[in-house]
Design a protein around this motif. Structure first.
Motif, PDB file in Angstrom:
ATOM      1  N   UNK A  36       0.848  -1.208   0.000  1.00 37.86           N
ATOM      2  CA  UNK A  36       0.000   0.000   0.000  1.00 37.86           C
ATOM      3  C   UNK A  36       0.882   1.257   0.000  1.00 37.86           C
ATOM      4  N   UNK A  37       1.935   1.228   0.826  1.00 37.30           N
ATOM      5  CA  UNK A  37       2.858   2.361   0.883  1.00 37.30           C
ATOM      6  C   UNK A  37       3.549   2.548  -0.474  1.00 37.30           C
ATOM      7  N   UNK A  38       4.040   1.438  -1.039  1.00 42.29           N
ATOM      8  CA  UNK A  38       4.780   1.520  -2.300  1.00 42.29           C
ATOM      9  C   UNK A  38       3.914   2.098  -3.412  1.00 42.29           C
ATOM     10  N   UNK A  39       2.647   1.688  -3.461  1.00 49.59           N
ATOM     11  CA  UNK A  39       1.728   2.198  -4.487  1.00 49.59           C
ATOM     12  C   UNK A  39       1.639   3.723  -4.406  1.00 49.59           C
ATOM     13  N   UNK A  40       1.497   4.247  -3.190  1.00 51.53           N
ATOM     14  CA  UNK A  40       1.398   5.704  -3.017  1.00 51.53           C
ATOM     15  C   UNK A  40       2.747   6.382  -3.256  1.00 51.53           C
ATOM     16  N   UNK A  41       3.833   5.726  -2.829  1.00 56.98           N
ATOM     17  CA  UNK A  41       5.166   6.303  -2.957  1.00 56.98           C
ATOM     18  C   UNK A  41       5.500   6.612  -4.413  1.00 56.98           C
ATOM     19  N   UNK A  42       5.014   5.753  -5.312  1.00 54.63           N
ATOM     20  CA  UNK A  42       5.289   5.972  -6.739  1.00 54.63           C
ATOM     21  C   UNK A  42       4.168   6.771  -7.417  1.00 54.63           C
ATOM     22  N   UNK A  43       3.317   7.410  -6.614  1.00 56.59           N
ATOM     23  CA  UNK A  43       2.330   8.335  -7.157  1.00 56.59           C
ATOM     24  C   UNK A  43       1.095   7.699  -7.754  1.00 56.59           C
ATOM     25  N   UNK A  44       0.855   6.412  -7.474  1.00 55.47           N
ATOM     26  CA  UNK A  44      -0.323   5.740  -8.015  1.00 55.47           C
ATOM     27  C   UNK A  44      -1.501   5.870  -7.041  1.00 55.47           C
ATOM     28  N   UNK A  45      -2.710   5.693  -7.564  1.00 56.42           N
ATOM     29  CA  UNK A  45      -3.929   5.809  -6.763  1.00 56.42           C
ATOM     30  C   UNK A  45      -4.210   4.461  -6.093  1.00 56.42           C
ATOM     31  N   UNK A  46      -4.129   4.431  -4.771  1.00 53.36           N
ATOM     32  CA  UNK A  46      -4.310   3.176  -4.030  1.00 53.36           C
ATOM     33  C   UNK A  46      -5.679   2.549  -4.308  1.00 53.36           C
ATOM     34  N   UNK A  47      -6.724   3.384  -4.333  1.00 51.77           N
ATOM     35  CA  UNK A  47      -8.085   2.873  -4.533  1.00 51.77           C
ATOM     36  C   UNK A  47      -8.263   2.251  -5.908  1.00 51.77           C
ATOM     37  N   UNK A  48      -7.442   2.646  -6.874  1.00 50.67           N
ATOM     38  CA  UNK A  48      -7.553   2.119  -8.236  1.00 50.67           C
ATOM     39  C   UNK A  48      -6.675   0.882  -8.425  1.00 50.67           C
ATOM     40  N   UNK A  49      -5.421   0.973  -7.988  1.00 53.75           N
ATOM     41  CA  UNK A  49      -4.458  -0.115  -8.232  1.00 53.75           C
ATOM     42  C   UNK A  49      -4.895  -1.420  -7.571  1.00 53.75           C
ATOM     43  N   UNK A  50      -5.577  -1.336  -6.437  1.00 47.70           N
ATOM     44  CA  UNK A  50      -5.991  -2.564  -5.745  1.00 47.70           C
ATOM     45  C   UNK A  50      -7.031  -3.371  -6.537  1.00 47.70           C
ATOM     46  N   UNK A  51      -7.658  -2.717  -7.529  1.00 49.64           N
ATOM     47  CA  UNK A  51      -8.591  -3.437  -8.398  1.00 49.64           C
ATOM     48  C   UNK A  51      -7.882  -4.016  -9.616  1.00 49.64           C
ATOM     49  N   UNK A  52      -6.617  -3.710  -9.790  1.00 52.95           N
ATOM     50  CA  UNK A  52      -5.870  -4.137 -10.980  1.00 52.95           C
ATOM     51  C   UNK A  52      -4.564  -4.781 -10.511  1.00 52.95           C
ATOM     52  N   UNK A  53      -4.663  -6.012 -10.047  1.00 54.21           N
ATOM     53  CA  UNK A  53      -3.531  -6.666  -9.389  1.00 54.21           C
ATOM     54  C   UNK A  53      -2.282  -6.738 -10.285  1.00 54.21           C
ATOM     55  N   UNK A  54      -2.390  -7.072 -11.599  1.00 56.40           N
ATOM     56  CA  UNK A  54      -1.168  -7.129 -12.418  1.00 56.40           C
ATOM     57  C   UNK A  54      -0.371  -5.820 -12.411  1.00 56.40           C
ATOM     58  N   UNK A  55      -1.047  -4.673 -12.232  1.00 55.01           N
ATOM     59  CA  UNK A  55      -0.330  -3.390 -12.240  1.00 55.01           C
ATOM     60  C   UNK A  55       0.567  -3.219 -11.014  1.00 55.01           C
ATOM     61  N   UNK A  56       0.435  -4.114 -10.033  1.00 57.50           N
ATOM     62  CA  UNK A  56       1.264  -4.014  -8.823  1.00 57.50           C
ATOM     63  C   UNK A  56       2.695  -4.504  -9.059  1.00 57.50           C
ATOM     64  N   UNK A  57       2.895  -5.360 -10.091  1.00 56.50           N
ATOM     65  CA  UNK A  57       4.205  -5.992 -10.264  1.00 56.50           C
ATOM     66  C   UNK A  57       5.335  -4.983 -10.506  1.00 56.50           C
ATOM     67  N   UNK A  58       5.200  -4.039 -11.479  1.00 57.08           N
ATOM     68  CA  UNK A  58       6.314  -3.082 -11.659  1.00 57.08           C
ATOM     69  C   UNK A  58       6.539  -2.209 -10.432  1.00 57.08           C
ATOM     70  N   UNK A  59       5.483  -1.932  -9.685  1.00 57.29           N
ATOM     71  CA  UNK A  59       5.622  -1.128  -8.460  1.00 57.29           C
ATOM     72  C   UNK A  59       6.443  -1.889  -7.424  1.00 57.29           C
ATOM     73  N   UNK A  60       6.089  -3.150  -7.208  1.00 57.05           N
ATOM     74  CA  UNK A  60       6.793  -3.953  -6.211  1.00 57.05           C
ATOM     75  C   UNK A  60       8.239  -4.206  -6.627  1.00 57.05           C
ATOM     76  N   UNK A  61       8.431  -4.421  -7.936  1.00 55.03           N
ATOM     77  CA  UNK A  61       9.784  -4.659  -8.457  1.00 55.03           C
ATOM     78  C   UNK A  61      10.687  -3.457  -8.181  1.00 55.03           C
ATOM     79  N   UNK A  62      10.199  -2.278  -8.510  1.00 54.62           N
ATOM     80  CA  UNK A  62      10.987  -1.056  -8.303  1.00 54.62           C
ATOM     81  C   UNK A  62      11.250  -0.831  -6.816  1.00 54.62           C
ATOM     82  N   UNK A  63      10.235  -1.095  -6.005  1.00 57.92           N
ATOM     83  CA  UNK A  63      10.369  -0.879  -4.565  1.00 57.92           C
ATOM     84  C   UNK A  63      11.452  -1.789  -3.969  1.00 57.92           C
ATOM     85  N   UNK A  64      11.495  -3.046  -4.433  1.00 55.11           N
ATOM     86  CA  UNK A  64      12.505  -3.988  -3.923  1.00 55.11           C
ATOM     87  C   UNK A  64      13.909  -3.620  -4.406  1.00 55.11           C
TER      88      UNK A  64
END
Length: 384
Positions: A36-64
Motif C-alpha cells: 500500500x505504501x509503495x503504491x502511493x510512494x510511486x504516485x499511483x492511486x491506491x483505490x484504483x491499483x488494488x482493483x488491478x492486481x497485475x499493475x502491482x508488479x512493476x511497483x513492487x519490483x521497483x520498490x525492492x
C-alpha cells in the motif's frame, strides 16, 4: 542470476538458523513498508491499483530495487473485489483506499448458548449473513454470490502469489509460508461481539465467554494450520485485547485458550509469530511460558527488559518506532536502529522488524529517505 541464487540461499539459511534457535550469520531484515505504501510512494492511486492486481508488479519490483530487505514487502494486503461482492460490513474500503475493519457485531449476547453448542454452524448460518449482506439471501442466490466472490478471491490472490514468486526470484528474497489465525478471545471481539461488547460480557456473562473461547479454539487451530508445516513457515497471530484487560481477566479469559492455540500450532511442526500489539510488559512472565523460539514482534515496551526475560528462549522482533521515520533526522533514525541492535542482537535471536507496518506515504518523502538509511544500516552492521 548465479549471484541472486546464492543470495537467496544465504537469506534462506539465515531464517532457517533463526527459526531453529541457532545464531544466524547476521540479523535478518524485513522492510516494514507495505505494498500500500509503495503504491502511493510511486504516485499511483491506491483505490484504483488494488482493483488491478497485475499493475502491482512493476511497483513492487521497483520498490525492492530501491529498499534493502530479506523478505517481500507486501504486508497484509486485503484486496477489495472479494469483500465488495459479498457486501462486507466487517472489512470495507475507506475514502483513502485503505481496507478497514470497523467495529461490528455478528453474535448477539442472547445467542451465546446457540454459538457455544455449534460455533461453525452458527457462523455459517447467522454471522456471515449479518456481516456480509449479499449472503443474506435465498440459498440459490447465496450460492451464486459466494461462487463469484471466491472466484474473484482466488483470481486476485493467485495473481498476487505469482507476482510475489517472480519478484522473490529476481531479487533473491525469502518468502516464508504464512497462515493467519487469532487468539479465541480476540476472535470473539473482532467479528462476533465487538471490542465494547466483549468487554461488558466478561462481567455480565463470564461463564458463557469462557465456554465460547473453548468452543472456538478448534476452529482457530484449524485456521492456523499451514498446508505443509516446515521450518520456513509460521502461523501469524496478531494479539489485540489483552492490554485492555485487568490482570485477573487476562489470566482467566484470554491466556488459557491462547496458550493452547500456540502449543497446538507448534505441535503440528510449525513456527508461531505473534504480533504483540500495544504494551504487554506486565505479561512477560506469561509469554515466557510459550514454546521455545516463539517469534514475538513487539509494538511498545522496554526492549532491555524483554531481552533479559525472553531473549534466551524466544525470537524477539519489533520495537523500532516507524513514527520516528517521519519526525526524526536521518542521524536520529540510525541511532535508534543502533540502539536496538546493541540491545537485542546479542541474544542471537533478533529479527529486525518495526513496531508497525507502514501503509501511508508522506508527500515530502522523508519516511522513504530515513527508511532506506535504517534498512541499509542494519544490513551493513548486523553481522555476528
Amino acid at each position: 542470476m548465479a549471484d541472486v541464487t546464492a543470495l537467496a540461499k544465504e537469506r534462506e539459511q539465515i531464517f532457517r538458523d533463526l527459526f531453529s534457535g541457532k545464531t544466524p550469520k547476521r540479523v535478518p531484515v524485513s522492510n516494514p513498508a507495505t505494498l500500500e505504501y509503495a503504491i502511493q510512494y510511486y504516485g499511483e492511486d491506491l483505490a484504483v491499483v488494488q482493483w488491478d492486481v497485475p499493475s502491482m508488479e512493476p511497483i513492487l519490483d521497483k520498490f525492492c530495487q530501491e529498499f534493502p530487505t530479506d523478505t517481500t514487502p507486501i504486508g497484509s494486503l486485503r484486496l477489495p473485489a472479494f469483500y465488495q461482492m459479498l457486501g462486507s460490513k466487517a472489512i470495507v474500503m475507506g475514502s483513502g483506499g485503505f481496507m478497514q475493519h470497523p467495529e461490528v457485531v455478528g453474535l448477539l449476547a442472547e445467542e451465546y448458548d446457540d454459538f457455544i453448542a455449534a460455533p461453525y454452524d452458527f457462523i455459517i448460518d447467522t454471522v456471515l449473513p449479518r456481516l456480509y449482506t449479499e449472503l443474506d439471501a435465498e440459498p440459490s442466490q447465496k450460492a451464486l454470490v459466494l461462487a463469484k466472490a471466491m472466484k474473484a478471491y482466488y483470481d486476485d490472490y493467485g495473481t498476487l502469489a505469482q507476482i510475489r514468486e517472480r519478484i522473490n526470484a529476481k531479487h533473491g528474497l525469502v518468502a516464508p509460508a504464512v497462515a493467519l489465525t487469532e487468539a479465541p478471545f480476540d476472535f470473539l471481539a473482532d467479528f462476533l461481539r465487538s471490542f465494547k461488547g466483549i468487554s461488558g460480557d466478561v462481567r455480565r456473562y463470564p461463564d458463557k465467554v469462557l465456554a465460547a473461547c473453548e468452543a472456538v479454539l478448534p476452529l482457530m487451530i484449524k485456521k492456523g494450520k499451514l498446508p505443509a508445516p516446515g521450518i520456513l513457515g509460521f502461523t501469524f497471530i496478531p494479539l489485540h485485547m489483552a492490554p485492555y484487560m485487568r490482570d485477573k481477566d487476562f489470566e482467566k479469559f484470554y491466556w488459557p485458550t491462547f496458550k493452547k492455540l500456540v502449543e497446538e500450532c507448534v505441535a503440528m511442526g510449525q513456527n508461531v509469530q505473534l504480533f504483540v500489539e500495544h504494551d504487554w510488559m506486565r505479561y512477560l512472565d506469561y509469554l515466557y511460558e510459550l514454546p521455545e523460539n516463539t517469534i514475538m514482534r513487539f509494538e511498545y515496551g522496554d526492549p532491555k527488559l524483554v531481552a533479559e526475560k525472553l531473549g534466551k528462549k524466544h525470537i524477539i522482533s519489533g520495537f523500532y518506532p516507524v513514527t520516528l521515520l517521519q519526525t526524526g533526522t536521518e542521524e536520529q533514525c540510525i541511532d535508534k536502529a543502533k540502539e536496538l541492535l546493541d540491545i537485542l542482537a546479542p541474544t542471537g535471536k533478533y529479527w529486525f522488524q518495526a513496531d508497525k507496518s507502514i501503509i501511508n506515504a508522506d508527500k515530502e518523502g522523508k519516511v522513504a529517505k530515513n527508511l532506506r538509511a535504517v534498512l541499509s544500516y542494519i544490513m551493513e552492521n548486523g553481522s555476528y
